[in-house]
Scaffold this active site. Structure first.
Site, PDB file in Angstrom:
ATOM      1  N   GLU A 168      -9.159 -25.609  10.918  1.00 44.26           N
ATOM      2  CA  GLU A 168      -7.759 -25.425  11.288  1.00 44.26           C
ATOM      3  C   GLU A 168      -7.085 -25.198  10.990  1.00 44.26           C
ATOM      4  O   GLU A 168      -6.369 -24.950  12.127  1.00 44.26           O
ATOM      5  CB  GLU A 168      -8.755 -24.445  12.745  1.00 44.26           C
ATOM      6  CG  GLU A 168      -9.722 -23.785  12.490  1.00 44.26           C
ATOM      7  CD  GLU A 168     -10.187 -23.238  14.143  1.00 44.26           C
ATOM      8  OE1 GLU A 168      -9.734 -23.193  15.257  1.00 44.26           O
ATOM      9  OE2 GLU A 168     -11.224 -22.020  14.452  1.00 44.26           O
ATOM     10  N   GLU A 378     -18.237 -21.307  12.112  1.00 48.94           N
ATOM     11  CA  GLU A 378     -17.920 -21.313  14.119  1.00 48.94           C
ATOM     12  C   GLU A 378     -17.545 -19.409  13.590  1.00 48.94           C
ATOM     13  O   GLU A 378     -17.292 -19.035  12.952  1.00 48.94           O
ATOM     14  CB  GLU A 378     -16.695 -22.012  14.420  1.00 48.94           C
ATOM     15  CG  GLU A 378     -17.039 -22.689  14.669  1.00 48.94           C
ATOM     16  CD  GLU A 378     -15.600 -23.745  14.843  1.00 48.94           C
ATOM     17  OE1 GLU A 378     -14.686 -22.592  15.768  1.00 48.94           O
ATOM     18  OE2 GLU A 378     -14.974 -24.669  14.887  1.00 48.94           O
TER      19      GLU A 378
END
Ligand code: GBH
Length: 485
Positions: A168, A378
Site C-alpha cells: 500500500e 488482504e
C-alpha cells in the site's frame, strides 16, 4: 451470459495475511534496529491507548505454533512481511544474520507444511536510521530499498517465488506524509506526492534488482483500493472528483508499471501543490513494465462529490472515516473541493461500510486496466468480538463479511478476471496501527494478556471454505464451530 462457478479453480491460492510490526513483537530482540513505527508509537498522542508493537502477538517467540495453527486451518498460502530493520538494522550496510535466520525458520517451516510463502518486503516499518536521513523523501532510501530487496532474493529466492515489494504505497505516502496519521507523521501534501513517486521508483528498482538475482521470481506490488463513485453520475463535476480520487488512490500506483505514464489528471490536478520536480527524466521509463502481478487490498467502498463549500468539518469527516485521528490533515492532495460522502448501511468497528459489489467491480476494473494477474492480498473486517461463556467468539458479522466478499471474487473469476488467490486479513488479531489493539481483524482471537490464541467462529467457517473451495453458507458457521472436526 457468464455464470458464477460453484468452486474456485484448483490452482487458486487460499490463505491469510499478517505484517511484521503488527504481530512480531520482539522489537528490541535478535539484533533488530528501530523503525519509524517504534518512534511514532513512542510519541504521545499518536496511537490510541499509547499502544505499540513492542510485544504485539509475540509471534517472534510463537512463530512455530502459529505456523502449526495455519496448517490446521488448511491455509495453502501465508502472506507475511519481513521487517527491514530486523534483517538490516540501519537500512544500509551490515545485514543481521540473526534476523535473516528468523525468516529462514519461518519459510522452512511453512514449506514443510506445504504452505506457500508470499513475502512482502515493506509493510511500513522503515529503519529509523533511514528516516533520519530523509526517509522516503530521499532517493537514498529508494536505492537502499533495492539493495535490501536484492539481498532478500539472494537469501530466500530459491524457496520463495511470490514476492510483493511494497504494501500500500498510497497509505505509506498519503497517510504517513500527507495526513500525518501514520509514521513518520508528516502533514504536507507536496511531500506526500514526492514520497508516492519515490515509492513507485523503489518498487521498480527492487523489481529489477531481484530479477537480476533470479529471473523466475514473481514480483508484485500490493495496493489498497478506494472505489470512488460519483455521487451524481450525471454531474461532470462529481465525475471529475471521482477521477481525481481514482488517480491518487489507484491508477498512479499501477499505470506507470503498465503504460509507463501517470494518469492524465494527476499532474495538472496537483500543480498548485508541487512543481513535480522530483519526477526526473527516465523515472517513468524505469517503471514501465516492471511488475508481474498486482495485489489488491479491499475493505470498503466510497462515494464522492464536488463541493466548493466544503468546510473544515467535512475534511475531518473523510479523514476520520479512514480510521485516522481528528485534527489530522486530509490524505488527499488537491481535495479542496472534493467531499467523501459519509458511509451508509452496516458499518464495521472501523466505521467502514460493507460493500461486496464494489469489491467485485474493483477486481474487474484492475483486470481491465492492467491485464495482470491479481491476488487479493488482504480483505477483512473489524468487529466488537466478545468471548461467550462457553469460550466461543461468535463473530457472525465477520463470517457474513467474508461470505459476501469471497463470493464477489468467485463472481469476478466467472467474468474473466484473472484472480489467482485470496488472503484473509488477518490470521489473528494484531496491532492495528494508529488504532492500537482496540480494533480486531483476526479470524483467530488474541488475548493480549495471556497471548493465548482462540479460533473465532469465522476461523472454523474459513477452514470449511478452504476444504470445499466454495462459498460455504453463513448458516453453517454455528455448527462448524460447535463441533469442530
Ligand atoms: C491495511 O490498510 C493494512 O495493509 C493493514 O496493515 C491493516 O491492518 C488493514 O488494512 C486494516 O486497516 O475511507 O472509511 O472507506 C488499509 C488501509 C483502509 C486505507 C481502508 C483506505 C478506506 C476506508 N485502507 N481505507 S474508508
Amino acid at each position: 451470459m457468464t455464470t458464477t462457478p460453484q468452486t474456485f479453480p484448483d490452482d487458486f491460492l487460499f490463505g491469510a495475511a499478517t505484517a511484521s510490526y503488527q504481530i512480531e513483537g520482539g522489537a528490541r530482540e535478535g539484533g533488530r534496529g528501530p523503525s519509524i513505527w517504534d518512534t511514532f508509537c513512542a510519541t504521545p498522542g499518536k496511537v490510541v491507548g499509547g499502544d505499540s508493537g513492542d510485544v504485539a502477538c509475540d509471534h517472534f517467540h510463537r512463530w512455530e505454533e502459529d505456523i502449526d495453527m495455519m496448517a490446521e486451518l488448511g491455509l495453502q498460502a501465508y502472506r507475511f512481511s519481513i521487517a527491514w530493520p530486523r534483517v538490516q538494522p540501519l537500512g544500509t550496510g551490515e545485514f543481521n544474520a540473526e534476523g535473516i535466520a528468523f525468516y529462514r525458520g519461518i519459510i522452512d517451516r511453512l514449506k514443510s507444511k506445504g504452505i506457500t510463502p508470499m513475502v512482502t518486503l515493506y509493510h511500513w516499518d522503515l529503519p529509523q536510521a533511514l528516516d533520519d536521513q530523509g526517509g522516503w523523501l530521499s532517493r537514498g532510501t529508494v536505492d537502499a530499498f533495492a539493495v535490501y530487496a536484492r539481498r532478500m532474493a539472494e537469501e530466500f529466492g530459491a524457496d520463495v517465488d511470490m514476492w510483493a515489494t511494497l504494501n500500500e504505497p498510497w497509505v505509506a505516502a498519503f497517510v504517513g506524509y500527507g495526513a500525518g496519521a501514520h509514521a513518520p507523521g508528516h502533514a504536507d501534501d507536496a511531500e506526500a506526492l514526492q514520497v508516492a513517486h519515490h515509492l513507485n521508483l523503489a518498487h521498480a528498482r527492487a523489481y529489477r534488482a531481484m530479477k537480476e538475482v533470479r529471473g523466475d521470481l514473481r514480483i508484485g506490488l500490493v495496493n489498497n483500493c478506494h472505489t470512488p463513485r460519483p455521487w451524481d453520475p450525471s454531474s461532470e463535476a462529481d465525475r471529475a472528483a471521482a477521477d481525481h480520487i481514482d488517480a491518487l488512490a489507484n491508477t498512479m500506483f499501477h499505470d506507470p508499471f503498465v503504460t509507463g505514464e501517470y494518469p492524465a489528471v494527476l499532474l495538472p490536478n496537483t500543480a498548485h501543490l508541487t512543481d513535480w520536480s522530483f519526477l526526473q527524466d527516465g523515472d517513468l521509463e524505469e517503471m514501465h513494465g516492471q511488475v508481474d502481478w498486482f495485489g489488491v487490498n479491499y475493505y470498503a467502498s466510497h462515494v464522492v462529490r464536488h463541493n466548493p463549500n466544503k468546510g473544515q468539518e467535512t475534511t475531518k469527516l473523510a479523514t476520520l472515516a479512514d480510521g485516522h485521528k481528528a485534527g489530522a490533515n486530509s490524505p488527499w492532495p488537491g481535495d479542496e473541493e472534493i467531499e467523501f460522502m459519509p458511509p451508509t448501511g452496516k458499518l464495521t468497528e472501523m466505521g467502514w461500510n460493507v460493500d461486496p459489489s464494489a469489491f467485485h467491480a474493483h477486481l474487474i476494473k484492475i483486470h481491465r486496466e492492467t491485464g495482470k494477474p491479481i491476488y487479493v492480498t488482504e480483505n477483512g473486517s473489524a468487529w466488537n468480538d466478545q468471548i461467550d461463556e462457553d469460550g466461543r467468539v461468535r463473530d457472525t458479522d465477520r463470517v457474513e463479511y467474508f461470505h459476501g466478499h469471497i463470493g464477489a471474487v468467485l463472481k469476478a473469476i466467472g467474468e474473466g478476471a484473472d484472480v489467482r488467490g485470496y488472503m484473509a486479513w488477518s490470521l489473528m488479531d494484531n496491532f492495528e496501527w494508529a488504532q492500537g489493539y482496540a480494533k480486531r481483524f483476526g479470524i483467530v482471537h488474541v488475548d493480549y494478556d495471556s497471548l493465548e490464541r482462540r479460533w473465532k467462529d469465522s476461523a472454523y467457517w474459513y477452514q470449511e471454505v478452504l476444504r470445499q473451495r466454495a462459498v460455504v453458507p453463513v448458516e453453517q458457521a454455528d455448527a462448524l464451530a460447535a463441533t469442530p472436526p
